[in-house]
Design an enzyme around this catalytic site. Structure first.
Site, PDB file in Angstrom:
ATOM      1  N   HIS A   1      31.093   5.053   6.407  1.00  0.00           N
ATOM      2  CA  HIS A   1      30.895   3.599   6.406  1.00  0.00           C
ATOM      3  C   HIS A   1      30.356   3.121   7.758  1.00  0.00           C
ATOM      4  CE1 HIS A   1      33.498   3.791   2.815  1.00  0.00           C
ATOM      5  NE2 HIS A   1      34.250   4.579   3.558  1.00  0.00           N
TER       6      HIS A   1
ATOM      7  N   GLN B   1      -6.736  14.579 -25.319  1.00  0.00           N
ATOM      8  CA  GLN B   1      -7.973  14.739 -24.548  1.00  0.00           C
ATOM      9  C   GLN B   1      -7.665  15.190 -23.129  1.00  0.00           C
ATOM     10  OE1 GLN B   1     -10.902  11.468 -23.059  1.00  0.00           O
ATOM     11  NE2 GLN B   1     -11.620  12.060 -25.109  1.00  0.00           N
TER      12      GLN B   1
ATOM     13  N   SER C   1       8.219  -0.254  24.445  1.00  0.00           N
ATOM     14  CA  SER C   1       8.141  -1.610  23.906  1.00  0.00           C
ATOM     15  C   SER C   1       7.153  -2.391  24.754  1.00  0.00           C
ATOM     16  CB  SER C   1       9.517  -2.292  23.940  1.00  0.00           C
ATOM     17  OG  SER C   1       9.388  -3.697  23.740  1.00  0.00           O
TER      18      SER C   1
ATOM     19  N   SER D   1      -7.158   6.533 -15.566  1.00  0.00           N
ATOM     20  CA  SER D   1      -8.050   7.176 -14.601  1.00  0.00           C
ATOM     21  C   SER D   1      -8.057   6.495 -13.238  1.00  0.00           C
ATOM     22  CB  SER D   1      -9.471   7.218 -15.166  1.00  0.00           C
ATOM     23  OG  SER D   1     -10.339   7.867 -14.259  1.00  0.00           O
TER      24      SER D   1
END
Length: 362
Positions: A37, A119, A167, A212
């Site tokens: 936790h 197909q 940063s 497709s």
């Protein structure tokens, strides 16, 4: 192309596993706070935690291998999968039709072709392929999230280049940008699996062409995303930095609370009454916890125990009672066995491809 994509990814995944296995082996017995936790829990070791990451990656390796091996060639089946045009071409000779199917399948390097198709081959094949990649994405996201959490605690950091800017606004920071990048891309990889799921669901009868355009995006994007995630994760695992002194300080801060049961057992062995000892420890623990939470002080439970005459019979044992290595159970042994039995064997087929390094554009 799916098969070739897996052949590119599998050695990359093997290299990540190899680097992380080396890390786990190196830190197999270094105690660290476990968290449940995201609250301090029983101790584990840095190497054992890495094995939790490794276990998921090994599962991904097996999933990718299985998905690759399950791939079959469509074969020569014709426009609706009946092979009618080939049967006509060979003047009704069924054996020649099957022989052509067999030869073309072999020429493409596949052992089997699908016996029935429309197909196209079933679009569930695409689901299977992208599911294992999405699962890999979940693994990487969990690993890199853990690394980001540990970086916040200053226990572990991803590699940081000498000239790297942590940063733009805060020069002191060392943001885990590689792990953040992996998490960002992993979310995209996990999301992409919804495309083949929906495509397979809407394939009408023998085939419809709305698959497709979607496939031309979702399939290559999934493999490309997995590829750069693995390259980035390899870079991270090749340069993970561990700060044992910080880890030790965090343990010192929490361990006295965790050791209370051991202190009670030592007192009972020395002839004390369990109920009396439990009450003494309870009161001292509450006072120490209040000092930590309300006053921002250090955990002084050990000092309070040492100052209480009741605990005089075990004062000489306190150092051994509070030795972190007595709280890690079989973690080092688990690491050794896991690496030997489940990790190293998986890497055997890729030994010749292990030396490739990664360099990232930051």
């Amino acid at each position: 192309m799916l098969r070739d994509g897996f052949d590119i990814l599998l050695p990359k995944l093997a290299r990540v596993i190899d680097r992380l296995a080396n890390f786990a082996e190196k830190y197999a017995d270094l105690p660290t706070l476990g968290f449940t936790h995201y609250q301090p829990a029983q101790l584990t070791t840095v190497g054992k935690r890495a094995c939790l990451w490794l276990q998921d990656l090994v599962m991904d390796m097996r999933n990718l291998q299985r998905a690759r091996e399950d791939l079959r060639f469509r074969g020569v089946k014709g426009t609706t999968g009946t092979q009618a045009s080939f049967l006509q071409l060979f003047q009704g000779d069924h054996e020649k039709v099957e022989e052509l199917d067999r030869k073309v399948t072999e020429m493409t390097g596949f052992k089997k072709s699908y016996l029935v198709t429309g197909q196209t081959y079933s679009r569930k094949v695409d689901i299977d392929s992208l599911c294992v990649l999405a699962s890999l994405g979940a693994t990487v996201h969990k690993i890199c999230t853990d690394i980001r959490l540990l970086a916040n605690l200053k226990e572990i950091e991803e590699p940081f280049e000498k000239e790297q800017i942590g940063s733009s606004a805060m020069p002191y920071k060392r943001n885990p940008m590689r792990a953040e990048r992996c998490c960002s891309l992993a979310r995209h990889l996990m999301a992409l699996v919804s495309d083949p799921l929906q495509t397979a669901a809407v394939q009408w009868l023998e085939r419809t062409l709305d698959d497709s355009a979607n496939r031309r995006i979702s399939l290559p994007e999934s493999f490309l995303t997995a590829d750069i995630i693995l390259s980035t994760l390899q870079n991270i695992t090749e340069g993970l930095v561990v700060y044992p002194k910080v880890i030790e300080r965090h343990i010192r801060h929490e361990l006295p609370f965790m050791a209370t049961e051991n202190i009670i057992m030592a007192m009972v062995k020395a002839g004390g009454n369990r109920q009396d000892c439990h009450e003494k420890i309870r009161v001292l623990s509450q006072k120490a916890a209040a000092a930590v939470k309300q006053e921002g002080g250090d955990n002084e439970l050990l000092a309070r125990v040492q100052a209480d005459p009741y605990f005089t019979p075990i004062l000489g044992q306190l150092d051994s009672i509070l030795d972190p290595k007595t709280f890690i159970g079989r973690a080092p042994q688990q690491v050794t066995r896991f690496l030997s039995e489940e990790v190293r064997p998986v890497l055997e087929p890729y030994k010749s491809k292990m030396d490739v390094k990664t360099e990232l554009q930051l």
